[in-house]
Design a protein around this motif. Structure first.
Motif, short mmCIF file in Angstrom:
data_model
loop_
_atom_site.label_atom_id
_atom_site.label_comp_id
_atom_site.label_asym_id
_atom_site.label_seq_id
_atom_site.Cartn_x
_atom_site.Cartn_y
_atom_site.Cartn_z
N LEU B 36 -1.79 16.70 -3.29
CA LEU B 36 -2.88 17.09 -4.19
C LEU B 36 -3.25 18.57 -4.10
O LEU B 36 -3.41 19.23 -5.14
N PRO B 37 -3.37 19.13 -2.89
CA PRO B 37 -3.72 20.56 -2.82
C PRO B 37 -2.68 21.44 -3.51
O PRO B 37 -3.03 22.44 -4.16
N HIS B 38 -1.41 21.05 -3.43
CA HIS B 38 -0.36 21.84 -4.08
C HIS B 38 -0.50 21.82 -5.60
O HIS B 38 -0.06 22.74 -6.29
N LEU B 39 -1.10 20.75 -6.11
CA LEU B 39 -1.33 20.65 -7.55
C LEU B 39 -2.68 21.23 -7.95
O LEU B 39 -3.04 21.24 -9.12
N GLY B 40 -3.44 21.69 -6.96
CA GLY B 40 -4.76 22.23 -7.25
C GLY B 40 -5.77 21.16 -7.65
O GLY B 40 -6.71 21.44 -8.38
N VAL B 41 -5.56 19.94 -7.17
CA VAL B 41 -6.45 18.83 -7.52
C VAL B 41 -7.40 18.55 -6.36
O VAL B 41 -6.96 18.37 -5.23
N ALA B 42 -8.69 18.52 -6.65
CA ALA B 42 -9.69 18.18 -5.64
C ALA B 42 -10.45 16.95 -6.09
O ALA B 42 -10.42 16.56 -7.26
N GLY B 43 -11.14 16.32 -5.15
CA GLY B 43 -12.00 15.19 -5.50
C GLY B 43 -11.29 13.86 -5.61
O GLY B 43 -11.86 12.90 -6.11
N VAL B 44 -10.05 13.79 -5.12
CA VAL B 44 -9.30 12.53 -5.15
C VAL B 44 -9.12 12.05 -3.72
O VAL B 44 -8.76 12.82 -2.83
N ARG B 45 -9.39 10.77 -3.49
CA ARG B 45 -9.27 10.23 -2.12
C ARG B 45 -8.90 8.76 -2.18
O ARG B 45 -8.83 8.16 -3.23
N ASP B 46 -8.65 8.22 -0.98
CA ASP B 46 -8.37 6.78 -0.82
C ASP B 46 -7.22 6.34 -1.72
O ASP B 46 -7.33 5.35 -2.45
N VAL B 47 -6.12 7.07 -1.67
CA VAL B 47 -4.95 6.71 -2.47
C VAL B 47 -4.17 5.61 -1.75
O VAL B 47 -3.86 5.74 -0.55
N ARG B 48 -3.88 4.54 -2.46
CA ARG B 48 -3.08 3.44 -1.90
C ARG B 48 -1.96 3.15 -2.88
O ARG B 48 -2.19 3.04 -4.08
N VAL B 49 -0.76 3.03 -2.36
CA VAL B 49 0.39 2.78 -3.22
C VAL B 49 0.96 1.40 -2.89
O VAL B 49 1.31 1.12 -1.74
N GLY B 50 1.01 0.56 -3.89
CA GLY B 50 1.60 -0.76 -3.75
C GLY B 50 2.60 -1.01 -4.85
O GLY B 50 3.10 -0.07 -5.47
N ARG B 51 2.87 -2.27 -5.09
CA ARG B 51 3.85 -2.63 -6.13
C ARG B 51 3.18 -3.48 -7.20
O ARG B 51 2.22 -4.20 -6.95
N ARG B 52 3.71 -3.34 -8.41
CA ARG B 52 3.34 -4.24 -9.50
C ARG B 52 4.62 -4.92 -9.95
O ARG B 52 5.57 -4.27 -10.38
N VAL B 53 4.65 -6.23 -9.82
CA VAL B 53 5.82 -7.01 -10.21
C VAL B 53 5.44 -7.84 -11.44
O VAL B 53 4.48 -8.60 -11.40
N GLU B 54 6.16 -7.65 -12.53
CA GLU B 54 5.92 -8.45 -13.72
C GLU B 54 7.07 -9.46 -13.87
O GLU B 54 8.22 -9.13 -13.59
N LEU B 55 6.73 -10.66 -14.28
CA LEU B 55 7.76 -11.68 -14.43
C LEU B 55 7.32 -12.73 -15.44
O LEU B 55 6.14 -12.93 -15.67
N THR B 56 8.31 -13.36 -16.05
CA THR B 56 8.06 -14.41 -17.04
C THR B 56 8.46 -15.75 -16.43
O THR B 56 9.54 -15.88 -15.83
N VAL B 57 7.58 -16.73 -16.55
CA VAL B 57 7.83 -18.06 -16.00
C VAL B 57 7.73 -19.08 -17.14
O VAL B 57 6.73 -19.10 -17.86
N GLU B 58 8.75 -19.89 -17.28
CA GLU B 58 8.67 -21.01 -18.22
C GLU B 58 8.25 -22.26 -17.47
O GLU B 58 8.84 -22.61 -16.45
#
Lengths: 99, 99
Positions: B36-58
């Motif tokens: 974030l500092p390299h992008l000049g972005v302030a005021g962002v915190r508590d970043v969590r990265v997870g996964r989103r899995v989409e699927l179709t079920v019959e």
């Protein structure tokens, strides 16, 4: 007199969903699909695996917070060539008075 | 007579959100925060990265489809020791009559 000063900032929690674009190879999704027969699961298809990024932004209002998230999604979180993103406001979680 | 036969199946689209549990180290989230500092972005915190899995079920109904997704989330998509998951029904997308 308003009790909202110009320096009052609100913290917004967002989720950014980053998914492989339609037609783009998704090896993680394929890996899940190929695991299904081993689990004895039938009737599942079109598995796509992307990322969910949650983050908190402090800003003066929701529009300003959203602008920050849009920029991060475009420049840092997603690769626009192969991924599409969608931003979801999860909650306006707190007011933080800085003056 | 009903027009819904026992073999009529509906396709449901789900999203499974898999996130690192609170207190569990999240190196991807840390990497975003450190950018974030390299992008000049302030005021962002508590970043969590997870996964989103989409699927179709019959399945014959939503409850049966959800049971399949619950099992996949628990056994395949998430590591219950370090990750929490949440299941979201995105849409009941089509009816597929098989008889």
């Amino acid at each position: 007199m308003s009790d909202q000063s110009p320096t009052e900032r609100v913290a917004y929690r967002f989720a950014v969903h980053v998914m492989p674009k339609s037609g783009i190879l998704d090896p993680q999704g394929r890996a899940v699909e190929q695991s299904l027969p081993h689990l004895g699961v039938a009737g599942v298809r079109d598995v796509r695996v992307g990322r969910r990024v949650e983050l908190t932004v402090e800003a003066v209002d929701e529009a300003a917070a959203l602008a920050v998230v849009e920029r991060l999604a475009h420049e840092l979180l997603a690769n626009p060539l192969i991924e599409a993103y969608r931003i979801e406001l999860v909650a306006a979680i707190a007011a933080a008075r800085t003056a």
